[in-house]
Enzyme design. Sequence first.
Site, PDB file in Angstrom:
ATOM      1  N   GLU A  21      31.290  29.614  39.979  1.00 36.73           N
ATOM      2  CA  GLU A  21      31.437  30.922  39.407  1.00 36.73           C
ATOM      3  C   GLU A  21      30.808  31.934  40.242  1.00 36.73           C
ATOM      4  O   GLU A  21      29.751  32.293  40.275  1.00 36.73           O
ATOM      5  CB  GLU A  21      31.130  31.038  37.935  1.00 36.73           C
ATOM      6  N   CYS A  37      29.270  39.843  37.338  1.00 34.54           N
ATOM      7  CA  CYS A  37      30.167  39.416  38.218  1.00 34.54           C
ATOM      8  C   CYS A  37      31.793  39.753  38.000  1.00 34.54           C
ATOM      9  O   CYS A  37      32.281  40.034  38.795  1.00 34.54           O
ATOM     10  CB  CYS A  37      30.025  37.902  38.445  1.00 34.54           C
TER      11      CYS A  37
END
EC number: 1.2.1.-
Length: 503
Positions: free
Chosen positions: A270, A304
């Site tokens: 991720e 993110c």
Amino acid sequence: MSTKLVDHVEITVPTGKTYIQPVGLFINNQHVDSVHGGRVKVYSPSTEKLICEVADADEEDVDIAVKVARAAFQTDAPWRKFSSAQRGRCLSRLADCIEQNLEYLASIETLDNGKSITLARGDVQAAADCFRYYGGWADKDYGQTIETDIKRFAYTRHEPIGVCGQIIPWNFPFLMCAWKIAPAVACGNTIILKTAELTPLSALCLTKFVPECGFPPGVINVLSGDGRRCGNAISSHMDIDKVAFTGSTGVGRMVMRAAASSNLKKVTLELGGKSPNIVFNDADLDSAAVWTNYGIFYNSGQVCCAGSRVYVQEDVYDEFIKRMVAKAKTLKVGDPFAEDTFQGAQVSKQQYERIVSYIESGIAHGAKLEIGGKRHGNLGYFVEPTILSNVTEDMAVGKEEIFGPVLAVIKFKTIEEAIRRGNNSTYGLAAGVHTNNITNAIKVSNALEAGTVWVNCYNLLHHQIPFGGYKESGIGRELGSYGLTNYTQTKAVHINLGMDSPI
């Protein structure tokens, strides 16, 4: 193996409360010193002061943790004899412990990471919810029976992968523990989790509850250490079966190379993002201004999936910038322990300097500073909420992940242009669409190359909903039932019920 036990230190947070902080590596249900006695200094980004020192794991400590995790995964070990329901109860008890210690864990998180106490409380509660959710899944993830013909019976099994290495980032230290540990353990794996070097404290606090929740020794192991030695040792270890990493795309490539060149271990990544947040002429501009602010300034921009590129349709461009700026002015920046603070500190001096350099670069290349752009206060690594307009996609601020409270605003004309420019990135983690036209909302959502699309909202995550990226934003999905597939392998079993001999 190091047999020297390392207990804890006492930490007093700015509210005056004193808490117990484990500082040793958590291996085999004990807090132990590192083999070579190394230490990592941990600083508070909001005060720039030393909090404490924790054990610094290297390759030898990883080897020790792998051995106990492998022993705990043997077929005759207590963990492998647990029923799926027993595993679920362990996870549910861990969720209960987290909720009972919410203020303790949130305070440590705020001190260590710099995020506001209100956000930290939300993270801790979300972590408890995640552990409880996967506790419920533990006895519900199973295979299928498959009918082929009357003389053959077949079924599938979802089996644990084995020993799983997990490497978490510094932006959501405690919540990422839950995202990684909960599905892996629910499926019956054993784990070695490496904390971020900058923010190891809350994960080590979590380990206090592991033995009392019923997990046998060796099932959950937590190491504090740097990426160069500890992280690389996990990624390249020949007796680790799977590695899951959350962090930058650059480091993700290194993890993937190490996994491939060692034992071809399974990988979940991720990674980074430069997510577009698209505002159309017909959007509710006040609502969109709130969500675009939340999309970039939440967690000090250290997210993110932050909506760091805002595309605004030309007819409302100037007006929408005014509304975004007006909203940004209301966000309180500063003391993360103050109840009304929204934006706390950046995690480190290095990160602070990186963010400021991007702002300076954007202005130097022609971007217009609408608000912010400089340090907040004189102590701690605080950056003002910053909005840059007149950004072009060839500017660094328009295409590179900054990981801070910096918003790049770009004008567009048509739906087709918005889709094309929104997809003009090597990343594909998330996106936002703001419009009152449901047809256009669905059309644009379907066309955007992103793992998550928010419509008339942003940065809303939930443990039941999968999360992950397209393109260079990662491999695989976390959360929801999809998260279980990262930690199981499927076995097909064929049973002969009277088939004729083939030869």
